[in-house]
Design a protein around this motif. Structure first.
Motif, PDB file in Angstrom:
ATOM      1  N   TYR A 178       1.680  -3.233  -6.841  1.00 37.58           N
ATOM      2  CA  TYR A 178       0.542  -3.494  -7.736  1.00 37.58           C
ATOM      3  C   TYR A 178      -0.725  -3.755  -6.925  1.00 37.58           C
ATOM      4  O   TYR A 178      -1.798  -3.222  -7.226  1.00 37.58           O
ATOM      5  CB  TYR A 178       0.800  -4.698  -8.659  1.00 37.58           C
ATOM      6  N   LEU A 179      -0.619  -4.593  -5.889  1.00 34.99           N
ATOM      7  CA  LEU A 179      -1.799  -4.953  -5.120  1.00 34.99           C
ATOM      8  C   LEU A 179      -2.416  -3.739  -4.436  1.00 34.99           C
ATOM      9  O   LEU A 179      -3.643  -3.597  -4.374  1.00 34.99           O
ATOM     10  CB  LEU A 179      -1.432  -6.038  -4.102  1.00 34.99           C
ATOM     11  N   VAL A 180      -1.579  -2.837  -3.947  1.00 32.65           N
ATOM     12  CA  VAL A 180      -2.087  -1.601  -3.355  1.00 32.65           C
ATOM     13  C   VAL A 180      -2.761  -0.739  -4.424  1.00 32.65           C
ATOM     14  O   VAL A 180      -3.866  -0.213  -4.213  1.00 32.65           O
ATOM     15  CB  VAL A 180      -0.945  -0.827  -2.675  1.00 32.65           C
ATOM     16  N   GLU A 181      -2.111  -0.592  -5.557  1.00 34.91           N
ATOM     17  CA  GLU A 181      -2.681   0.225  -6.625  1.00 34.91           C
ATOM     18  C   GLU A 181      -3.993  -0.365  -7.142  1.00 34.91           C
ATOM     19  O   GLU A 181      -4.929   0.366  -7.485  1.00 34.91           O
ATOM     20  CB  GLU A 181      -1.667   0.362  -7.763  1.00 34.91           C
ATOM     21  N   SER A 182      -4.077  -1.700  -7.174  1.00 36.39           N
ATOM     22  CA  SER A 182      -5.302  -2.336  -7.667  1.00 36.39           C
ATOM     23  C   SER A 182      -6.488  -2.037  -6.757  1.00 36.39           C
ATOM     24  O   SER A 182      -7.629  -1.989  -7.217  1.00 36.39           O
ATOM     25  CB  SER A 182      -5.098  -3.852  -7.794  1.00 36.39           C
ATOM     26  N   ILE A 183      -6.225  -1.825  -5.475  1.00 35.05           N
ATOM     27  CA  ILE A 183      -7.301  -1.454  -4.554  1.00 35.05           C
ATOM     28  C   ILE A 183      -7.868  -0.090  -4.942  1.00 35.05           C
ATOM     29  O   ILE A 183      -9.083   0.127  -4.954  1.00 35.05           O
ATOM     30  CB  ILE A 183      -6.785  -1.432  -3.105  1.00 35.05           C
TER      31      ILE A 183
END
Length: 260
Positions: free
Chosen positions: A216-221
């Motif tokens: 999720y954190l990667v995708e949120s970037i």
């Protein structure tokens, strides 16, 4: 796996959670679950996501706050302050009249931050409080500077958070945001994508047993506006003299604006 995000529905009741479209009313709860899961390993998470570079970026970021070492009081608000990295660096590099309020919506993250602040002997200069970036529990024109590091992309309504930042700053106050951004160096951008989508989730799984939070954190970037678009949002919130400083080819960026 494709690294292209899903196109979010146009309906105002939907928003993005990583590459997924979710009901707007559910997004904050999902984000809270992520940070509840990673709170005790948040510093490790930042090392994994940035290859340790976040430590250098944060030092440069804090140097831009410009708190005086003299007699004049200087008050910082650090929003989404998590485990206290920014507030602690600020307090340790400022004079005794410089104080900070660390606000975070996650009680688990605040608990980690409170422990670190106490361990550094800074409890008298850093106050921690639970608060939502979209509706801060502070009066107008309270703070000399507002910082948010690697947090604003997790806010559901970024425009609302920027308006709140403008509201709580004094006239002449400075807004500073450190956030992952759009890599602007050919070849490095491909290496960064591979690290983000292939390496980070696997490292998260190996070191913490949790790959989904890291995904999720990667995708949120990737969902976050690039440098120019985010700068425009800062201007729309009322800030002036908006500027951008790219770090490591744009993998991260520092956005600055002034309330004049």
């Amino acid at each position: 796996m494709s690294n292209t995000p899903n196109t979010p529905p146009e309906s105002g009741t939907q928003t993005s959670f990583g590459f997924r479209a979710v009901p707007e009313t559910e997004r904050q709860g999902l984000v809270n679950q992520v940070f509840s899961s990673v709170a005790s390993r948040y510093d490790l998470m930042n090392d994994l996501m940035s290859g340790g570079l976040h430590r250098l970026w944060k030092s440069e970021f804090v140097a831009m706050i410009g708190a005086s070492r003299g007699e004049s009081p200087f008050k910082l608000l650090d929003v989404a302050g998590g485990t206290g990295d920014i507030a602690i660096r600020y307090a340790e590099n400022s004079g005794p009249n410089a104080t900070a309020v660390l606000a975070d919506i996650s009680p688990e993250m605040l608990a980690e931050g409170r422990s670190k602040v106490a361990a550094r002997g800074l409890s008298s200069r850093i106050r921690l409080t639970q608060g939502n970036a979209e509706a801060l529990p502070f009066p107008d024109r309270t703070f000399d500077a507002y910082t948010i590091a690697f947090g604003i992309r997790n806010v559901t309504h970024i425009d609302a958070a920027l308006r709140e930042a403008h509201r709580v700053l004094k006239i002449g106050g400075r807004f500073l945001c450190l956030e992952f951004s759009e890599c602007q160096v050919p070849l490095l951008d491909r290496l960064y994508d591979f690290h983000s989508f292939e390496v980070i989730p696997r490292l998260g799984k190996l070191t913490t047993g949790d790959s989904e939070s890291y995904r999720y954190l990667v995708e949120s970037i990737r969902r976050f506006p690039n440098q120019e678009k985010f700068a425009a949002m800062i201007r729309e919130a009322g800030f002036e003299r908006v500027s951008v400083r790219n770090l490591t080819g744009g993998i991260a960026a520092i956005h600055s604006g002034w309330k004049l």
